[in-house]
Design a protein around this motif. Structure first.
Motif, PDB file in Angstrom:
ATOM      1  N   SER A 158      40.640  54.922  46.770  1.00  0.00           N
ATOM      2  CA  SER A 158      38.976  54.780  46.715  1.00  0.00           C
ATOM      3  C   SER A 158      38.395  53.596  46.510  1.00  0.00           C
ATOM      4  O   SER A 158      37.908  53.005  47.290  1.00  0.00           O
ATOM      5  N   TRP A 159      39.191  52.535  46.008  1.00  0.00           N
ATOM      6  CA  TRP A 159      38.610  51.371  45.502  1.00  0.00           C
ATOM      7  C   TRP A 159      40.119  50.408  44.927  1.00  0.00           C
ATOM      8  O   TRP A 159      41.217  50.816  44.307  1.00  0.00           O
ATOM      9  N   ALA A 160      40.309  49.309  44.592  1.00  0.00           N
ATOM     10  CA  ALA A 160      41.606  48.532  44.869  1.00  0.00           C
ATOM     11  C   ALA A 160      40.887  47.441  43.235  1.00  0.00           C
ATOM     12  O   ALA A 160      38.978  46.558  43.967  1.00  0.00           O
ATOM     13  N   CYS A 161      41.549  46.779  42.882  1.00  0.00           N
ATOM     14  CA  CYS A 161      40.988  45.990  41.540  1.00  0.00           C
ATOM     15  C   CYS A 161      42.483  45.122  41.385  1.00  0.00           C
ATOM     16  O   CYS A 161      43.388  45.754  41.448  1.00  0.00           O
ATOM     17  N   VAL A 162      41.775  43.629  40.970  1.00  0.00           N
ATOM     18  CA  VAL A 162      43.850  42.622  40.382  1.00  0.00           C
ATOM     19  C   VAL A 162      43.231  42.544  39.158  1.00  0.00           C
ATOM     20  O   VAL A 162      41.724  41.820  39.082  1.00  0.00           O
ATOM     21  N   VAL A 163      43.946  43.076  38.195  1.00  0.00           N
ATOM     22  CA  VAL A 163      43.796  42.600  37.417  1.00  0.00           C
ATOM     23  C   VAL A 163      44.849  40.971  36.749  1.00  0.00           C
ATOM     24  O   VAL A 163      46.219  41.147  36.771  1.00  0.00           O
ATOM     25  N   VAL A 164      44.240  40.245  36.567  1.00  0.00           N
ATOM     26  CA  VAL A 164      45.061  39.065  36.190  1.00  0.00           C
ATOM     27  C   VAL A 164      44.739  38.357  34.905  1.00  0.00           C
ATOM     28  O   VAL A 164      44.316  38.523  34.207  1.00  0.00           O
ATOM     29  N   LEU A 165      46.403  38.121  34.335  1.00  0.00           N
ATOM     30  CA  LEU A 165      46.820  38.132  32.871  1.00  0.00           C
ATOM     31  C   LEU A 165      46.457  36.848  32.867  1.00  0.00           C
ATOM     32  O   LEU A 165      47.802  36.077  33.249  1.00  0.00           O
ATOM     33  N   VAL A 166      45.758  36.184  32.595  1.00  0.00           N
ATOM     34  CA  VAL A 166      46.152  34.504  31.903  1.00  0.00           C
ATOM     35  C   VAL A 166      46.958  34.278  30.582  1.00  0.00           C
ATOM     36  O   VAL A 166      46.361  34.721  29.438  1.00  0.00           O
ATOM     37  N   VAL A 167      47.886  33.429  31.063  1.00  0.00           N
ATOM     38  CA  VAL A 167      49.170  33.037  29.292  1.00  0.00           C
ATOM     39  C   VAL A 167      48.762  32.655  29.615  1.00  0.00           C
ATOM     40  O   VAL A 167      49.205  31.068  29.532  1.00  0.00           O
ATOM     41  N   GLY A 168      48.263  31.467  28.087  1.00  0.00           N
ATOM     42  CA  GLY A 168      47.940  29.882  27.822  1.00  0.00           C
ATOM     43  C   GLY A 168      48.514  30.097  26.304  1.00  0.00           C
ATOM     44  O   GLY A 168      49.179  30.789  25.219  1.00  0.00           O
ATOM     45  N   HIS A 169      47.567  29.688  24.935  1.00  0.00           N
ATOM     46  CA  HIS A 169      47.260  30.204  23.278  1.00  0.00           C
ATOM     47  C   HIS A 169      46.951  31.427  23.203  1.00  0.00           C
ATOM     48  O   HIS A 169      47.305  31.992  21.987  1.00  0.00           O
ATOM     49  N   GLY A 170      46.798  31.850  24.255  1.00  0.00           N
ATOM     50  CA  GLY A 170      46.261  33.617  23.977  1.00  0.00           C
ATOM     51  C   GLY A 170      46.553  34.306  25.571  1.00  0.00           C
ATOM     52  O   GLY A 170      46.946  33.542  26.068  1.00  0.00           O
ATOM     53  N   LEU A 171      46.003  35.410  24.738  1.00  0.00           N
ATOM     54  CA  LEU A 171      46.099  36.343  26.475  1.00  0.00           C
ATOM     55  C   LEU A 171      44.699  36.410  26.832  1.00  0.00           C
ATOM     56  O   LEU A 171      44.047  37.003  26.077  1.00  0.00           O
ATOM     57  N   ASP A 172      44.806  36.227  28.176  1.00  0.00           N
ATOM     58  CA  ASP A 172      42.960  36.649  28.064  1.00  0.00           C
ATOM     59  C   ASP A 172      43.502  37.561  29.880  1.00  0.00           C
ATOM     60  O   ASP A 172      43.498  36.899  30.930  1.00  0.00           O
ATOM     61  N   LEU A 173      42.213  38.276  29.928  1.00  0.00           N
ATOM     62  CA  LEU A 173      42.315  38.862  30.809  1.00  0.00           C
ATOM     63  C   LEU A 173      41.383  39.478  31.960  1.00  0.00           C
ATOM     64  O   LEU A 173      40.248  39.529  31.735  1.00  0.00           O
ATOM     65  N   HIS A 174      41.335  39.486  33.208  1.00  0.00           N
ATOM     66  CA  HIS A 174      39.737  39.146  33.923  1.00  0.00           C
ATOM     67  C   HIS A 174      40.615  40.498  34.876  1.00  0.00           C
ATOM     68  O   HIS A 174      40.881  40.698  36.020  1.00  0.00           O
ATOM     69  N   VAL A 175      39.433  41.420  35.637  1.00  0.00           N
ATOM     70  CA  VAL A 175      39.715  42.349  36.722  1.00  0.00           C
ATOM     71  C   VAL A 175      38.532  41.913  37.746  1.00  0.00           C
ATOM     72  O   VAL A 175      37.308  41.765  37.765  1.00  0.00           O
ATOM     73  N   LEU A 176      39.040  41.578  38.522  1.00  0.00           N
ATOM     74  CA  LEU A 176      38.528  41.331  40.103  1.00  0.00           C
ATOM     75  C   LEU A 176      38.283  42.570  41.100  1.00  0.00           C
ATOM     76  O   LEU A 176      39.558  43.185  41.130  1.00  0.00           O
ATOM     77  N   ASP A 177      37.215  42.708  40.834  1.00  0.00           N
ATOM     78  CA  ASP A 177      37.096  44.423  42.625  1.00  0.00           C
ATOM     79  C   ASP A 177      37.586  43.838  43.707  1.00  0.00           C
ATOM     80  O   ASP A 177      37.052  42.090  44.081  1.00  0.00           O
ATOM     81  N   VAL A 178      38.324  44.796  44.843  1.00  0.00           N
ATOM     82  CA  VAL A 178      38.489  43.705  46.205  1.00  0.00           C
ATOM     83  C   VAL A 178      38.039  44.989  46.647  1.00  0.00           C
ATOM     84  O   VAL A 178      38.357  46.064  46.945  1.00  0.00           O
ATOM     85  N   PRO A 179      37.216  44.165  47.717  1.00  0.00           N
ATOM     86  CA  PRO A 179      36.167  45.323  48.866  1.00  0.00           C
ATOM     87  C   PRO A 179      37.111  45.988  49.805  1.00  0.00           C
ATOM     88  O   PRO A 179      38.478  44.901  50.153  1.00  0.00           O
ATOM     89  N   LEU A 180      37.638  46.731  50.344  1.00  0.00           N
ATOM     90  CA  LEU A 180      38.518  47.391  50.666  1.00  0.00           C
ATOM     91  C   LEU A 180      37.963  47.460  52.362  1.00  0.00           C
ATOM     92  O   LEU A 180      37.538  48.290  53.082  1.00  0.00           O
ATOM     93  N   HIS A 181      38.529  46.007  52.816  1.00  0.00           N
ATOM     94  CA  HIS A 181      37.307  45.593  53.846  1.00  0.00           C
ATOM     95  C   HIS A 181      38.465  46.296  55.345  1.00  0.00           C
ATOM     96  O   HIS A 181      39.252  46.361  55.304  1.00  0.00           O
ATOM     97  N   ALA A 182      38.362  47.372  56.280  1.00  0.00           N
ATOM     98  CA  ALA A 182      38.863  47.861  57.237  1.00  0.00           C
ATOM     99  C   ALA A 182      39.288  47.250  58.206  1.00  0.00           C
ATOM    100  O   ALA A 182      40.489  47.319  58.447  1.00  0.00           O
ATOM    101  N   GLY A 183      38.511  46.371  58.672  1.00  0.00           N
ATOM    102  CA  GLY A 183      38.749  45.544  59.328  1.00  0.00           C
ATOM    103  C   GLY A 183      40.272  44.266  59.503  1.00  0.00           C
ATOM    104  O   GLY A 183      41.344  44.093  60.055  1.00  0.00           O
ATOM    105  N   ILE A 184      40.215  44.694  58.129  1.00  0.00           N
ATOM    106  CA  ILE A 184      41.906  43.636  57.036  1.00  0.00           C
ATOM    107  C   ILE A 184      43.075  44.812  57.310  1.00  0.00           C
ATOM    108  O   ILE A 184      43.929  44.299  58.191  1.00  0.00           O
ATOM    109  N   TRP A 185      42.443  45.578  57.126  1.00  0.00           N
ATOM    110  CA  TRP A 185      43.829  46.473  57.479  1.00  0.00           C
ATOM    111  C   TRP A 185      43.813  46.667  58.972  1.00  0.00           C
ATOM    112  O   TRP A 185      45.424  46.611  59.794  1.00  0.00           O
TER     113      TRP A 185
END
Length: 314
Positions: A158-185
């Motif tokens: 019923s919902w979706a998100c993308v979790v982006v793990l950014v690798v550098g000197h440390g590990l940073d996590l970003h959680v991005l919600d993705v709208p489920l546009h019916a038109g795209i499907w």
């Protein structure tokens, strides 16, 4: 919509399952929105004209190895969520020939239903260049959003998100919600149906010559037994030949000028390893070691422009 679930036994069987579908990871290609795959390349792959490399790339290996770390960080940063790995099952809609392998599912008590989690890993330099906007917000690439939408649709999330793990000197996590546009499907289903019709009829989509050079070269390797092709009726061929010759001349002139500039800069440095300009830029000239290596013998095609008439006259 019927969705079949196939347990993944090993990488080989997983690749075989994927071959019969347009998968979520490349679905953006049929929409003209994928960063790494074009519609023409995907058509050649699904038509069996070229083969997908079964070996993992370094980026793919990094993503596979760090996926568990990303999900662990997600569980730590979203302690109220219940996160469950899902990459052991391949989902496919046989009527549409669309498939997906979600990375994970999550239950968030603040919203109804189950969500699908797509994990991406990237280097910090790439993240700053490709994901960060000028206002410091994060721009989710469209092809990744399409991937998450496909995975949500096939898994019934019923919902979706993308979790982006950014690798550098440390590990940073970003959680991005993705709208489920019916038109795209809906658009994707239509474009995928057209794509498979092209595969069946052997009619390729338009090639992107700036991106499809490697695929085009693989499709048409030079054949010494084929007679010369008469292009005298082509209006496009001489234009391309003239432009290629002009570009080659410009490259040679630019390389010669660069060599002269380098020599003058070396003279200005007069042995100093660093030269600082008034605007803060630096010119550096330091010694570096080139490791010894052996170049293996290989055979590859070379494109040249010849003028037999000019050679004969000479």
């Amino acid at each position: 919509m019927q969705v079949d679930r196939h347990p993944i036994a090993d990488r080989a069987s997983w690749l075989a399952l994927r071959q019969q579908d347009v998968t979520a990871s490349v679905a953006g290609a049929v929409l003209g929105a994928h960063e790494y795959t074009t519609a023409f390349e995907l058509w050649a792959l699904k038509s069996g004209l070229i083969q997908e490399d079964p070996e993992e790339t370094p980026a793919m290996r990094r993503g596979r190895l760090l996926e568990d770390d990303a999900l662990q960080l997600l569980a730590e940063e979203r302690p109220a969520w219940r996160v469950e790995a899902a990459n052991d099952t391949y989902l496919r809609a046989p009527a549409h020939r669309i498939g997906a392998t979600p990375d994970a599912y999550a239950v968030d008590p603040e919203r109804p239903g189950r969500g699908v989690v797509q994990v991406k890993t990237t280097a910090d330099t790439v993240f700053r260049a490709k994901w960060r906007a000028e206002d410091r917000s994060i721009d989710l690439p469209l092809w990744i959003a399409v991937q998450a939408i496909v995975e949500a649709k096939l898994s019934g999330a019923s919902w979706a998100c993308v979790v982006v793990l950014v690798v550098g000197h440390g590990l940073d996590l970003h959680v991005l919600d993705v709208p489920l546009h019916a038109g795209i499907w809906t658009r994707l289903v239509d474009e995928v149906a057209l794509f498979w019709r092209r595969v069946e009829t052997g009619e390729p989509p338009a090639a992107d010559y700036a991106r499809d050079g490697e695929t085009i070269g693989a499709l048409w390797p030079p054949d010494a037994d084929t007679p010369p092709l008469d292009l005298s009726a082509s209006n496009r061929a001489p234009v391309l030949v003239d432009e290629r010759l002009a570009v080659a001349d410009a490259i040679r002139e630019a390389e010669a000028r660069k060599k002269a500039i380098d020599a003058e800069l070396v003279a200005l440095l007069a042995g100093a390893p660093v030269g600082r300009l008034a605007d803060g830029r630096e010119i550096t000239r330091t010694m570096q070691t080139r490791a010894e290596h052996v170049v293996r013998a290989s055979i590859f095609p070379v494109l040249r422009i010849r003028n037999p008439k000019r050679n004969a006259a000479a």
